[in-house]
Design a protein around this motif. Structure first.
Motif, PDB file in Angstrom:
ATOM      1  N   ARG A  89       0.778  -1.276  -0.338  1.00 14.26           N
ATOM      2  CA  ARG A  89       0.028  -0.436  -0.122  1.00 14.26           C
ATOM      3  C   ARG A  89       1.110   0.886   0.064  1.00 14.26           C
ATOM      4  O   ARG A  89       0.263   1.708  -0.642  1.00 14.26           O
ATOM      5  CB  ARG A  89      -0.901   0.389   1.462  1.00 14.26           C
ATOM      6  CG  ARG A  89      -1.858   0.367   1.156  1.00 14.26           C
ATOM      7  CD  ARG A  89      -3.507   0.609   1.638  1.00 14.26           C
ATOM      8  NE  ARG A  89      -3.982  -0.293   0.877  1.00 14.26           N
ATOM      9  CZ  ARG A  89      -4.468  -2.002   1.098  1.00 14.26           C
ATOM     10  NH1 ARG A  89      -4.603  -1.928   3.002  1.00 14.26           N
ATOM     11  NH2 ARG A  89      -5.399  -2.762   0.625  1.00 14.26           N
ATOM     12  N   ASP A 148      -2.632  -1.802  -4.701  1.00 21.40           N
ATOM     13  CA  ASP A 148      -3.472  -1.864  -3.870  1.00 21.40           C
ATOM     14  C   ASP A 148      -3.968  -3.353  -3.977  1.00 21.40           C
ATOM     15  O   ASP A 148      -4.990  -3.581  -2.994  1.00 21.40           O
ATOM     16  CB  ASP A 148      -4.441  -0.401  -4.500  1.00 21.40           C
ATOM     17  CG  ASP A 148      -5.192  -0.101  -2.954  1.00 21.40           C
ATOM     18  OD1 ASP A 148      -5.361  -0.205  -1.941  1.00 21.40           O
ATOM     19  OD2 ASP A 148      -6.892  -0.365  -3.644  1.00 21.40           O
ATOM     20  N   ARG A 149      -4.897  -3.370  -4.898  1.00 23.43           N
ATOM     21  CA  ARG A 149      -5.240  -4.421  -5.666  1.00 23.43           C
ATOM     22  C   ARG A 149      -5.022  -6.312  -5.355  1.00 23.43           C
ATOM     23  O   ARG A 149      -4.689  -6.406  -3.814  1.00 23.43           O
ATOM     24  CB  ARG A 149      -5.355  -4.639  -6.645  1.00 23.43           C
ATOM     25  CG  ARG A 149      -7.269  -5.812  -6.947  1.00 23.43           C
ATOM     26  CD  ARG A 149      -7.658  -5.970  -8.504  1.00 23.43           C
ATOM     27  NE  ARG A 149      -8.078  -4.533  -8.453  1.00 23.43           N
ATOM     28  CZ  ARG A 149      -7.909  -3.929 -10.176  1.00 23.43           C
ATOM     29  NH1 ARG A 149      -7.415  -4.187 -10.913  1.00 23.43           N
ATOM     30  NH2 ARG A 149      -8.128  -2.966  -9.971  1.00 23.43           N
ATOM     31  N   GLN A 202      -4.818  -5.651  -1.276  1.00 27.36           N
ATOM     32  CA  GLN A 202      -6.510  -6.574  -0.609  1.00 27.36           C
ATOM     33  C   GLN A 202      -6.280  -8.220  -0.602  1.00 27.36           C
ATOM     34  O   GLN A 202      -6.281  -8.680   0.395  1.00 27.36           O
ATOM     35  CB  GLN A 202      -7.081  -5.926  -1.909  1.00 27.36           C
ATOM     36  CG  GLN A 202      -7.780  -4.433  -1.177  1.00 27.36           C
ATOM     37  CD  GLN A 202      -8.207  -4.126  -2.137  1.00 27.36           C
ATOM     38  OE1 GLN A 202      -9.377  -4.534  -2.829  1.00 27.36           O
ATOM     39  NE2 GLN A 202      -8.644  -3.014  -2.143  1.00 27.36           N
ATOM     40  N   GLU A 241      -4.019  -9.209   2.475  1.00 25.69           N
ATOM     41  CA  GLU A 241      -4.428  -9.098   3.275  1.00 25.69           C
ATOM     42  C   GLU A 241      -5.749 -10.015   3.425  1.00 25.69           C
ATOM     43  O   GLU A 241      -6.060 -10.509   4.649  1.00 25.69           O
ATOM     44  CB  GLU A 241      -5.680  -7.463   3.667  1.00 25.69           C
ATOM     45  CG  GLU A 241      -4.736  -6.532   4.369  1.00 25.69           C
ATOM     46  CD  GLU A 241      -5.443  -4.919   3.968  1.00 25.69           C
ATOM     47  OE1 GLU A 241      -4.650  -4.073   4.273  1.00 25.69           O
ATOM     48  OE2 GLU A 241      -6.059  -4.854   3.404  1.00 25.69           O
ATOM     49  N   LYS A 282     -14.947  -4.182  -5.397  1.00 23.19           N
ATOM     50  CA  LYS A 282     -13.281  -4.955  -5.604  1.00 23.19           C
ATOM     51  C   LYS A 282     -13.232  -6.394  -6.092  1.00 23.19           C
ATOM     52  O   LYS A 282     -12.861  -6.522  -7.201  1.00 23.19           O
ATOM     53  CB  LYS A 282     -11.765  -4.264  -4.808  1.00 23.19           C
ATOM     54  CG  LYS A 282     -11.854  -3.421  -4.646  1.00 23.19           C
ATOM     55  CD  LYS A 282     -10.765  -2.221  -5.140  1.00 23.19           C
ATOM     56  CE  LYS A 282     -10.471  -1.079  -5.280  1.00 23.19           C
ATOM     57  NZ  LYS A 282     -10.518  -0.009  -4.434  1.00 23.19           N
ATOM     58  N   THR A 302     -15.256  -4.788  -0.990  1.00 25.28           N
ATOM     59  CA  THR A 302     -14.505  -5.622  -0.269  1.00 25.28           C
ATOM     60  C   THR A 302     -14.632  -6.700   0.019  1.00 25.28           C
ATOM     61  O   THR A 302     -15.723  -6.450   0.722  1.00 25.28           O
ATOM     62  CB  THR A 302     -13.103  -5.271   0.019  1.00 25.28           C
ATOM     63  OG1 THR A 302     -13.239  -4.294   1.459  1.00 25.28           O
ATOM     64  CG2 THR A 302     -12.300  -4.226  -1.079  1.00 25.28           C
ATOM     65  N   ASP A 361     -13.150  -7.978   2.554  1.00 26.52           N
ATOM     66  CA  ASP A 361     -12.997  -7.743   3.901  1.00 26.52           C
ATOM     67  C   ASP A 361     -13.511  -6.530   4.409  1.00 26.52           C
ATOM     68  O   ASP A 361     -14.367  -6.898   5.453  1.00 26.52           O
ATOM     69  CB  ASP A 361     -11.707  -7.387   4.224  1.00 26.52           C
ATOM     70  CG  ASP A 361     -10.731  -8.086   4.323  1.00 26.52           C
ATOM     71  OD1 ASP A 361     -10.740  -8.998   3.689  1.00 26.52           O
ATOM     72  OD2 ASP A 361      -9.165  -8.284   4.393  1.00 26.52           O
TER      73      ASP A 361
END
Ligand code: DGT
Ligand code: CA
Ligand code: CA
Ligand code: ZN
Length: 588
Positions: free
Chosen positions: A12, A32-33, A36, A39, A360, A545, A547
């Motif tokens: 990030r 960024d993707r 994600q 994570e 996303k 997302t 999450d």
């Protein structure tokens, strides 16, 4: 070895720096993707590093995979080192300023040669920013306002951030020798939407205290010890959060817990109540009063729990999230309990975005993830056409999305997956209070969430008219994030929430509790009004997302604090009950 979270943070950082370095937008977004994806992994990313198969993961291409291998194995990521040389660190902070995008950040930095937030504020004040092409007085004023927000709240953080730190620290301290009782106290135990510092309370014998404090200040997340005493130590974490640990004797624990949970006003009310009963309540315990109304420390009143203390003061137990001086002492004098919604009651995910607008993940991914998390329905609500910046759907896209949802629902039936997708939309409330599509289209949705996304700073009267008109519309089933606030960043719209709640109830319209930790809007402070009028809510993650779906837990915390029981929360309905609710025309 780095955790998934740490890898994601590095990715990030690359994303942030790339935006500031003016790199290709899509290249930046790829980082960024990837962040994600990492994570969201349910197993350690290290596994993929060892097997050299990171590229098996969705959203991780060959070059990002190489960056991650390098970071894990050599501790450096060349792309990051390179960017750090190119972009001054101070500028990353500027990305938090709402309304100031990367392009303008770079422009201001280049033309004025400044890198710090303070310098930026000064440059806005003395007209240097306004003189830049494409910026002007208005932008400068907006930037100042936003910086002042950031400054004001620098010392506080979101409930979600504090909660994670506290859970980690509590889990760690629990295992230390001598810890007999442990509880998080303060505003976090009360589930406030923002947290100043994190308070942890431990019950232990005096001779064990020093060892427990040693362990506390030794924890890996500690970057600074702010103070160390006999009964209290404070530390600061890397992210700048303060944690206070207090250790009291086990027999003092319940009274200390009550005291350090607060709120201060609740404590004041409790102490008055004690005195009216010839007792004295303080952080050390409950005692008799002497003849001249002093605390008689030689005459303690027996108790074993917070519950006991409430009972000695002729009250029923008051849940910590309700200790906010809204009248809870009166309420729990008369009522044994207040039933509150629980995380387990939530059966469906309402208000989620997909790749059709600014989400996303695809609808299918969101639906399967929801099913895996134990939910049985998903109400997709992408942005409507006016929200072009967020990929709002044209009428044609709406129709194609409906087809996709029908197909997916059929697939789930065939596969025996217990998941139903409902067709929703998060329709912009336009400036005049109308919704974003012709009625013919609006009526085709299973449900409509009406939200304001632009013109948030209208004067109160116009804003109220705007909302009231939207609520009145026959298709509007709920209002999304009513004030539009972003906690610690941006004030919400001016609204007379009492009137708005009355109007919503009268028009059979729900006001959501947006569970995104930045929003938590409807604010819990309107909970008493909501209970008294019978307002219904829906605890909506507003997930962009997979999450993000888990944010429901923060929404539940706030709904409880706002006194909502299960019956007044829409997504506690089962899928078939929800379907019936959709089918029954509201009483407008
Ligand atoms: P925060 O940290 O700003 O989010 O809010 P709190 O409520 O956690 O406040 P904090 O950390 O200053 O103190 C924790 C609790 O200790 C607070 O909720 C009530 C209690 N407390 C602290 N100072 C006082 C005081 O001067 N009087 C009373 N009655 N209680 C206090
Ligand atoms: Ca605190
Ligand atoms: Ca504190
Ligand atoms: Zn929205």
């Amino acid at each position: 070895m780095p955790t998934n979270q740490e890898i994601a943070e590095k990715l990030r950082e690359v994303y942030n720096l790339m935006q500031l370095a003016g790199e290709n937008r899509f290249r930046a977004i790829a980082f960024d993707r990837a962040a994600q994806t990492i994570e969201g992994l349910s197993e350690p990313a290290l596994q993929y590093v060892e097997n050299r198969n990171l590229t098996d993961l969705k959203g991780i291409g060959k070059s990002i995979a190489e960056d991650i291998y390098s970071y894990v194995e050599k501790g450096t990521m060349p792309v990051l080192e390179h960017l750090r040389e190119k972009v001054p660190n101070g500028l990353i902070e500027w990305l938090h300023i709402s309304g100031l995008g990367p392009k303008n950040i770079v422009k201001i930095h280049r033309e004025l040669g400044i890198t710090e937030m303070d310098e930026l504020k000064q440059a806005c004040k003395d007209g240097r920013v306004a003189s830049l092409s494409g910026l002007g007085e208005k932008s400068a004023a907006k930037i100042i306002k936003s910086i002042e927000w950031l400054e004001q709240f620098d010392e506080r953080c979101l409930l979600s951030e504090a909660n994670e730190i506290a859970e980690t620290m509590k889990g760690y301290l629990e295992q230390q020798e001598g810890v007999q009782q442990i509880e998080v106290a303060g505003s976090l135990r009360r589930r406030n939407e923002t947290i100043g510092d994190i308070d942890i309370l431990v019950g232990a014998d005096e001779q064990d205290a020093a060892g427990i404090f040693d362990a506390f200040v030794d924890h890996g997340m500690v970057v600074e010890v702010l103070g160390r005493g006999e009964t209290k130590s404070s530390i600061r974490t890397e992210a700048g959060r303060q944690v206070d640990l207090r250790i009291v004797r086990p027999d003092q624990f319940p009274a200390a817990l009550m005291y350090f949970t607060g709120s201060k006003e609740h404590n004041v009310g409790m102490r008055q109540r004690a005195r009216a009963r010839k007792l004295s309540l303080n952080e050390y315990g409950l005692f008799q009063l002497t003849e001249d109304r002093e605390t008689d420390f030689d005459k303690p009143v027996d108790y074993n729990s917070e519950n006991d203390i409430y009972q000695k003061l002729d009250l029923h137990f008051i849940l910590p999230e309700l200790r906010e001086n809204w009248g809870e002492l009166d309420y729990f004098e008369k009522h044994e309990s207040m039933p509150l919604v629980e995380e387990n009651d939530i059966q469906g995910v309402i208000h989620a975005h997909s790749t059709w607008s600014d989400g996303k993940y695809t609808i299918e991914q969101m639906a399967r993830a929801s099913a895996e998390k134990g939910y049985t329905y998903l109400g997709i609500s992408d942005h409507s056409r006016t929200a072009a910046y967020a990929g709002g759907l044209s009428i044609d896209e709406v129709k194609r999305q409906w087809d996709e949802i029908d197909r997916l629902n059929e697939t789930f039936v065939k596969e025996g997956v217990e998941m139903t997708i409902f067709k929703g939309i998060e329709s912009d409330i336009l400036g005049d209070g109308s919704l974003d599509y012709p009625d013919g289209i609006l009526e085709g949705f299973d449900f409509v969430i009406a939200s304001v996304h632009s013109g948030l700073d209208m004067p109160l009267d116009s804003m109220m008219e705007r909302f009231m008109k939207a609520i009145e519309h026959p298709v509007t089933r709920m209002i999304g994030h009513p004030t539009g606030r972003l906690l610690l960043r941006r004030d919400g719209s001016k609204l007379d929430m009492n009137r708005l709640i009355d109007w919503a109830v009268r028009n059979d319209t729900i006001i959501e509790i947006n569970a995104n930790p930045w929003r938590l809007d409807l604010d819990w402070r309107h909970g008493t009004k909501a209970r008294e009028t019978g307002l219904h809510t829906s605890i909506n993650p507003d997930a962009h997302t997979i999450d993000g779906i888990d944010d429901i837990r923060y929404g539940v915390m706030i709904a409880r604090k706002a006194q909502f029981d299960k019956k007044r929360v829409l997504n506690t309905l089962s899928a078939s009950e929800f379907k019936n609710w959709l089918a029954c025309t509201s009483g407008k």
